[in-house]
Design a protein around this motif. Sequence first.
Motif, PDB file in Angstrom:
ATOM      1  N   THR A   1       0.769  -1.245   0.026  1.00 24.62           N
ATOM      2  CA  THR A   1       0.163  -0.036  -0.043  1.00 24.62           C
ATOM      3  C   THR A   1       1.093   1.182  -0.083  1.00 24.62           C
ATOM      4  N   LEU A   2       0.495   2.285  -0.979  1.00 20.43           N
ATOM      5  CA  LEU A   2       1.228   3.572  -1.085  1.00 20.43           C
ATOM      6  C   LEU A   2       0.451   4.382  -0.464  1.00 20.43           C
ATOM      7  N   THR A   3       0.796   5.439   0.433  1.00 20.78           N
ATOM      8  CA  THR A   3      -0.487   6.567   0.963  1.00 20.78           C
ATOM      9  C   THR A   3       0.518   7.945   0.671  1.00 20.78           C
ATOM     10  N   SER A   4      -0.179   8.693  -0.127  1.00 16.84           N
ATOM     11  CA  SER A   4       0.258  10.239  -0.270  1.00 16.84           C
ATOM     12  C   SER A   4      -0.553  10.987   0.504  1.00 16.84           C
ATOM     13  N   LYS A   5       0.021  11.794   1.476  1.00 20.14           N
ATOM     14  CA  LYS A   5      -1.014  12.597   2.226  1.00 20.14           C
ATOM     15  C   LYS A   5      -0.511  14.111   2.354  1.00 20.14           C
ATOM     16  N   VAL A   6      -1.148  15.045   1.805  1.00 14.36           N
ATOM     17  CA  VAL A   6      -0.913  16.455   2.008  1.00 14.36           C
ATOM     18  C   VAL A   6      -1.317  16.901   3.293  1.00 14.36           C
ATOM     19  N   SER A   7      -2.549  16.675   3.459  1.00  9.44           N
ATOM     20  CA  SER A   7      -2.996  16.984   4.818  1.00  9.44           C
ATOM     21  C   SER A   7      -3.920  16.025   5.456  1.00  9.44           C
ATOM     22  N   GLU A   8      -4.599  16.371   6.411  1.00  9.24           N
ATOM     23  CA  GLU A   8      -5.691  15.419   7.180  1.00  9.24           C
ATOM     24  C   GLU A   8      -6.625  15.172   6.320  1.00  9.24           C
ATOM     25  N   LEU A   9      -7.144  16.150   5.352  1.00  7.48           N
ATOM     26  CA  LEU A   9      -8.150  16.243   4.617  1.00  7.48           C
ATOM     27  C   LEU A   9      -7.824  15.668   3.042  1.00  7.48           C
ATOM     28  N   LEU A  10      -6.450  15.574   2.622  1.00  8.78           N
ATOM     29  CA  LEU A  10      -5.923  15.560   1.258  1.00  8.78           C
ATOM     30  C   LEU A  10      -4.973  14.346   1.306  1.00  8.78           C
ATOM     31  N   SER A  11      -5.605  13.173   0.784  1.00  9.88           N
ATOM     32  CA  SER A  11      -4.643  12.028   0.649  1.00  9.88           C
ATOM     33  C   SER A  11      -5.105  10.968  -0.297  1.00  9.88           C
ATOM     34  N   THR A  12      -4.044  10.079  -0.703  1.00 12.39           N
ATOM     35  CA  THR A  12      -4.302   9.256  -1.794  1.00 12.39           C
ATOM     36  C   THR A  12      -3.656   7.976  -1.376  1.00 12.39           C
ATOM     37  N   VAL A  13      -4.468   6.961  -1.570  1.00 21.44           N
ATOM     38  CA  VAL A  13      -4.056   5.561  -1.013  1.00 21.44           C
ATOM     39  C   VAL A  13      -4.041   4.505  -2.283  1.00 21.44           C
ATOM     40  N   ILE A  14      -2.921   3.873  -2.760  1.00 20.14           N
ATOM     41  CA  ILE A  14      -3.082   3.045  -3.718  1.00 20.14           C
ATOM     42  C   ILE A  14      -2.480   1.489  -3.093  1.00 20.14           C
ATOM     43  N   SER A  15      -3.308   0.454  -3.555  1.00 20.39           N
ATOM     44  CA  SER A  15      -2.843  -0.864  -3.029  1.00 20.39           C
ATOM     45  C   SER A  15      -2.742  -1.746  -4.121  1.00 20.39           C
ATOM     46  N   ARG A  16      -1.549  -2.718  -4.034  1.00 17.93           N
ATOM     47  CA  ARG A  16      -1.380  -3.550  -5.360  1.00 17.93           C
ATOM     48  C   ARG A  16      -0.992  -4.975  -4.615  1.00 17.93           C
ATOM     49  N   VAL A  17      -1.397  -5.799  -5.612  1.00 20.52           N
ATOM     50  CA  VAL A  17      -1.173  -7.157  -4.943  1.00 20.52           C
ATOM     51  C   VAL A  17       0.346  -7.703  -6.029  1.00 20.52           C
ATOM     52  N   VAL A  18       1.309  -8.205  -5.213  1.00 19.76           N
ATOM     53  CA  VAL A  18       2.373  -8.875  -5.688  1.00 19.76           C
ATOM     54  C   VAL A  18       2.663 -10.232  -5.591  1.00 19.76           C
ATOM     55  N   VAL A  19       2.928 -11.035  -6.613  1.00 21.20           N
ATOM     56  CA  VAL A  19       3.070 -12.581  -6.348  1.00 21.20           C
ATOM     57  C   VAL A  19       4.668 -12.565  -6.530  1.00 21.20           C
TER      58      VAL A  19
END
Length: 199
Positions: free
Chosen positions: A9-27
């Motif tokens: 999981t990758l999380t990009s957070k600018v503030s408490e109200l602005l954030s982006t979360v990306i999850s990927r599955v790796v084998v």
Amino acid sequence: TKDGEYTYTLTSKVSELLSTVISRVVVIDTTNPTIEFTTLSNGDIIESSEFNLKGNVEDANGISLVEYQLLADSSQILIDGSQTNGWQVIPNAKSSFNLSLSNLKEDVTYTVKIRATDMAGNISEDEKYKCSFTIDLAEPVATIDSPAPESGSSIYFTNEVPVFSGKATDNEKTAANARYTRICDQNALLWIFSAGIVT
């Protein structure tokens, strides 16, 4: 890292109200596929010029490609007997394969090799999964030495159980595989003898 399925999981957070979360599955897969021959064992003698080679391929994450090499003595050939070089793809082969061999000849030692590639790109060892076999199209030969047969005449015995002596041969196959000779009288009484010398 061990083989298996992982989630990152990758999380990009600018503030408490602005954030982006990306999850990927790796084998993670570092294991080579395994192969099993189901219709052929090393050293088999096949009694036909045509043969279906079948087997199974196993891998935890699936198979992308199955290939073969067929050698006639030291020359590589295709399944129809024509000359070729390199690994040849077996069409539609995934978890199992079916290779139809034809134009097989006697007095030739054939070696078939199978290798597989899984979805991660792991390739089974080139020399690990192989079998050698030969072809025998000749019928076995049986001869009676005693009593000497005479065409069109009966053979009489004074004892209750007749005794014959003779030979049953079939080149190297007699020694390689069990063979039996049966003699039947008019009452369907059978005497069964082992391969080789018939007495």
